[in-house]
Design a protein around this motif. Structure first.
Motif, mmCIF file in Angstrom:
data_model
loop_
_atom_site.group_PDB
_atom_site.id
_atom_site.type_symbol
_atom_site.label_atom_id
_atom_site.label_comp_id
_atom_site.label_asym_id
_atom_site.label_seq_id
_atom_site.Cartn_x
_atom_site.Cartn_y
_atom_site.Cartn_z
ATOM 1 N N THR A 153 2.810 -6.663 9.270
ATOM 2 C CA THR A 153 3.153 -7.336 8.017
ATOM 3 C C THR A 153 4.062 -6.486 7.141
ATOM 4 N N GLY A 154 4.483 -5.329 7.662
ATOM 5 C CA GLY A 154 5.441 -4.527 6.917
ATOM 6 C C GLY A 154 4.839 -3.639 5.876
ATOM 7 N N GLU A 155 3.497 -3.346 5.945
ATOM 8 C CA GLU A 155 2.880 -2.456 4.964
ATOM 9 C C GLU A 155 3.454 -1.060 5.052
ATOM 10 N N VAL A 156 3.811 -0.640 6.255
ATOM 11 C CA VAL A 156 4.415 0.692 6.440
ATOM 12 C C VAL A 156 5.767 0.510 7.088
ATOM 13 N N SER A 157 6.754 1.154 6.515
ATOM 14 C CA SER A 157 8.093 1.097 7.109
ATOM 15 C C SER A 157 8.146 2.061 8.279
ATOM 16 N N ARG A 158 8.528 1.562 9.417
ATOM 17 C CA ARG A 158 8.627 2.436 10.593
ATOM 18 C C ARG A 158 9.849 3.347 10.452
ATOM 19 N N PRO A 159 9.764 4.562 11.017
ATOM 20 C CA PRO A 159 10.906 5.474 10.960
ATOM 21 C C PRO A 159 12.160 4.792 11.485
ATOM 22 N N GLY A 160 13.236 4.950 10.764
ATOM 23 C CA GLY A 160 14.526 4.407 11.184
ATOM 24 C C GLY A 160 14.791 3.003 10.705
ATOM 25 N N ARG A 161 13.778 2.388 10.059
ATOM 26 C CA ARG A 161 13.998 1.016 9.595
ATOM 27 C C ARG A 161 14.483 1.002 8.159
ATOM 28 N N LEU B 64 0.819 -1.212 0.000
ATOM 29 C CA LEU B 64 0.000 0.000 0.000
ATOM 30 C C LEU B 64 0.855 1.266 0.000
ATOM 31 N N GLU B 65 1.920 1.265 0.787
ATOM 32 C CA GLU B 65 2.763 2.459 0.844
ATOM 33 C C GLU B 65 3.358 2.762 -0.525
ATOM 34 N N GLU B 66 3.762 1.734 -1.242
ATOM 35 C CA GLU B 66 4.316 1.931 -2.583
ATOM 36 C C GLU B 66 3.262 2.512 -3.518
ATOM 37 N N ASN B 67 2.041 1.981 -3.455
ATOM 38 C CA ASN B 67 0.969 2.479 -4.319
ATOM 39 C C ASN B 67 0.625 3.928 -4.011
ATOM 40 N N LEU B 68 0.437 4.237 -2.723
ATOM 41 C CA LEU B 68 0.045 5.590 -2.360
ATOM 42 C C LEU B 68 1.166 6.593 -2.623
ATOM 43 N N THR B 69 2.402 6.153 -2.508
ATOM 44 C CA THR B 69 3.524 7.041 -2.818
ATOM 45 C C THR B 69 3.512 7.424 -4.295
ATOM 46 N N LEU C 89 3.994 11.736 2.728
ATOM 47 C CA LEU C 89 2.541 11.873 2.735
ATOM 48 C C LEU C 89 1.863 10.507 2.788
ATOM 49 N N ALA C 90 2.339 9.578 1.957
ATOM 50 C CA ALA C 90 1.753 8.234 1.929
ATOM 51 C C ALA C 90 1.930 7.539 3.275
ATOM 52 N N ARG C 91 3.108 7.650 3.842
ATOM 53 C CA ARG C 91 3.396 6.972 5.115
ATOM 54 C C ARG C 91 2.523 7.524 6.234
ATOM 55 N N THR C 92 2.385 8.839 6.276
ATOM 56 C CA THR C 92 1.580 9.461 7.327
ATOM 57 C C THR C 92 0.105 9.098 7.176
ATOM 58 N N LEU C 93 -0.393 9.127 5.939
ATOM 59 C CA LEU C 93 -1.797 8.794 5.706
ATOM 60 C C LEU C 93 -2.101 7.352 6.107
ATOM 61 N N LEU C 94 -1.173 6.478 5.830
ATOM 62 C CA LEU C 94 -1.404 5.065 6.117
ATOM 63 C C LEU C 94 -1.478 4.755 7.607
ATOM 64 N N THR C 95 -0.879 5.569 8.436
ATOM 65 C CA THR C 95 -0.948 5.308 9.873
ATOM 66 C C THR C 95 -2.384 5.356 10.376
ATOM 67 N N GLY C 96 -3.242 6.081 9.688
ATOM 68 C CA GLY C 96 -4.640 6.158 10.081
ATOM 69 C C GLY C 96 -5.545 5.223 9.310
ATOM 70 N N LEU C 97 -5.009 4.548 8.293
ATOM 71 C CA LEU C 97 -5.836 3.701 7.441
ATOM 72 C C LEU C 97 -5.606 2.212 7.630
ATOM 73 N N LEU C 98 -4.416 1.859 8.061
ATOM 74 C CA LEU C 98 -4.056 0.445 8.064
ATOM 75 C C LEU C 98 -4.820 -0.369 9.086
#
Length: 213
Positions: free
Chosen positions: A205-213, A81-86, A189-198
């Motif tokens: 499952t690794g849909e969003v990469s956490r900061p620092g990873r 999802l992060e790749e698509n939204l990006t 933008l994609a990463r921030t939006l996904l925190t409220g959607l996932l």
């Protein structure tokens, strides 16, 4: 001498150039035809008028979002999802960045703005459609179980595209280089939006990469 391109392509190129440099309001059909090395009559052979030509420039000369959204909606649950939204955010940001200088002059002439809106309605298009298309894609991902069941997909679509449009507007008068680079902007933008959607399992499952990873 003009290039070997067909007249319709030359007219679109000329319109894109003039609308971007002197604005839609001042780019007359006569000037566009002259820049394309065509007669004004030839312009009206391909386009109903300046408003129609402007809509075609947006559809054929600026970064395209609709084909991407259509393809993603047809096959939800594929790439992360992060790749698509990006990628959606990147294309949308580029579209608004390129279209804003062209469209801004619409609001200086109410009659031109009205004619433009009429042309868009006749062609079945408009700036609201990308929001509806993105909402449709997010609903498909929600149905596939990749978003929270209660995720507000319309609000998410509005936030993403609104932020991309605001990036174009907010930095239009800023110094060169002040506008956030598009790739970094889209990713954040994609990463921030996904925190409220996932869905709850999304982060696991690794849909969003956490900061620092």
């Amino acid at each position: 001498m003009h290039s070997g391109k067909p007249a319709r392509e030359r007219l679109l190129d000329a319109a894109h150039e003039l609308m971007g440099t002197i604005g839609l309001a001042r780019a007359t059909t006569k000037e566009i035809a002259r820049a394309a090395h065509c007669s004004e009559a030839a312009l009206y052979k391909y386009f109903a008028g300046k408003e129609d030509l402007f809509v075609r420039v947006l559809a054929e000369r600026l970064p395209k979002l609709t084909p991407l959204l259509t393809a993603l909606t047809a096959e939800p649950g594929g790439r992360p999802l992060e790749e698509n939204l990006t990628e959606i955010a990147r294309r949308a940001a580029l579209f608004y960045e390129e279209s804003f200088p062209i469209a801004a002059s619409l609001y200086a002439e109410p009659q031109l703005k009205r004619r433009h809106h009429e042309a868009m309605r006749e062609l079945g298009t408009g700036p609201h459609l990308p929001i509806e298309d993105l909402d449709r894609y997010l609903r498909a991902e929600r149905a596939a179980g990749r978003l929270r069941p209660d995720a507000d997909t319309f609000a998410a679509a509005s936030l993403l595209l609104g932020a991309c449009a605001q990036r174009a507007f907010a930095y239009d008068a800023a110094a060169p280089g002040a506008r956030p680079p598009v790739d970094d902007f889209a990713r954040r933008l994609a990463r921030t939006l996904l925190t409220g959607l996932l869905a709850a399992s999304g982060a696991e499952t690794g849909e969003v990469s956490r900061p620092g990873r």
